[in-house]
Enzyme design. Structure first.
Site, short mmCIF file in Angstrom:
data_model
loop_
_atom_site.label_atom_id
_atom_site.label_comp_id
_atom_site.label_asym_id
_atom_site.label_seq_id
_atom_site.Cartn_x
_atom_site.Cartn_y
_atom_site.Cartn_z
N ASP A 17 -29.88 3.22 -53.12
CA ASP A 17 -29.48 2.36 -52.01
C ASP A 17 -30.55 2.16 -50.94
O ASP A 17 -30.24 1.77 -49.81
CB ASP A 17 -28.21 2.91 -51.36
CG ASP A 17 -28.40 4.32 -50.80
OD1 ASP A 17 -29.45 4.93 -51.06
OD2 ASP A 17 -27.49 4.81 -50.10
N GLU A 18 -31.79 2.41 -51.28
CA GLU A 18 -32.85 2.21 -50.29
C GLU A 18 -34.16 1.87 -50.97
O GLU A 18 -34.41 2.25 -52.11
CB GLU A 18 -33.02 3.45 -49.40
CG GLU A 18 -33.35 4.71 -50.16
CD GLU A 18 -33.46 5.93 -49.26
OE1 GLU A 18 -34.08 5.83 -48.17
OE2 GLU A 18 -32.96 7.00 -49.64
N ASP B 282 -32.32 0.26 -45.90
CA ASP B 282 -31.38 1.31 -46.26
C ASP B 282 -29.95 0.77 -46.17
O ASP B 282 -29.50 0.39 -45.08
CB ASP B 282 -31.56 2.49 -45.30
CG ASP B 282 -30.80 3.73 -45.74
OD1 ASP B 282 -30.10 3.67 -46.76
OD2 ASP B 282 -30.91 4.76 -45.05
#
Length: 261
Positions: free
Chosen positions: A104-105, A10
């Site tokens: 974003d993860e 993350d």
């Protein structure tokens, strides 16, 4: 499924980190990404801003009240998409088994590749260090035997944390957490669970509460009950290479109760 090793990677405060990467003068400052008018909503807050109680989804007006020195930056989403592509490309250098969870993860199944390293944690350290040095982006990594525990683990130490959740420690680390912190339980559901006396993730895992859980959550009750007990058989989906939905919200310039407006 036994013996799997799953990472949840993350990127920390991604939009704010991306803006700092583009403009180093922002480093160390309380930064938020938001629209430039006062009725905007905070998209992302840097960790310096969070120290003042500023969080994502907070009205910008409230954020400015909490932190008068707040630096407001309008989002550059083409830049975020470019960094996101680099992020996923970097992960795939280690394993092809990568599932994007958002911009974003990502989940990574490293069950086989981790065997190449002398110590189990070496891969996580190398991955985190590489993302920071090569992409200039901080990240947290959750390490677990399944996706749910990996996701919960990555949230436990931010920024730049690495956390292991497994059969030997998940009851100690996971069960005391507030039920609202459980991935899969939304903001509207958590208060309903608390009204029924289900206050923690440990309470979700308690079979005596299962009927209460089913009344509120319905068909997903068994899934959440199993996850609270450390069980998640879902696979890392390598075919999920792009997001299938996009959301957009607008805040009015003034408050109104008029439906037509």
């Amino acid at each position: 499924m036994a013996g799997r090793v799953i990472f949840h990677v993350d990127l920390n405060s991604f939009f704010a980190s991306a803006e700092i990467l583009k403009n180093s003068a922002l480093e160390g400052q309380p930064v938020v990404v938001a629209g430039l008018h006062r009725r905007s909503v905070v998209s992302t807050a840097s960790y310096e801003a969070r120290k003042y109680g500023v969080n994502s989804a907070m009205p910008l007006m409230m954020a400015l009240e909490k932190c008068p020195d707040l630096v407001v930056v309008q989002g550059d989403y083409s830049w975020y998409e470019e960094l996101s592509k680099r992020f996923f490309q970097y992960l795939r250098k280690f394993t092809p088994f990568v599932e994007p969870a958002s911009i974003d993860e990502a989940y990574m199944d490293v069950t086989e590749v981790i065997k190449k390293y002398k110590r189990p944690m070496d891969l996580a350290w190398i991955l985190q260090k590489g993302i920071y040095e090569d992409l200039k982006l901080p990240c947290s990594i959750g390490v677990a035997p399944n996706k749910f525990l990996a996701k919960m683990a990555s949230d436990m130490r931010k920024p730049m944390g690495i956390t292991i959740l497994n059969k030997s420690n998940y009851k100690q680390l996971l069960w005391p957490l507030d039920v609202s912190e459980m991935f899969g339980i939304g903001k509207k559901t958590a208060p309903k669970l608390k009204e029924m006396g289900i206050l923690t993730i440990g309470d979700v895992a308690n079979y005596d509460n299962y009927n209460k859980l089913r009344q509120i959550i319905g068909k997903n009750a068994l899934l959440l009950y199993r996850k609270a007990n450390g069980i998640d058989i879902s696979k890392v989906n390598t075919e999920k290479n792009e997001l299938k939905s996009v959301g957009n919200s607008t805040t009015l310039q003034y408050d109104t109760n008029d439906i037509e407006t």
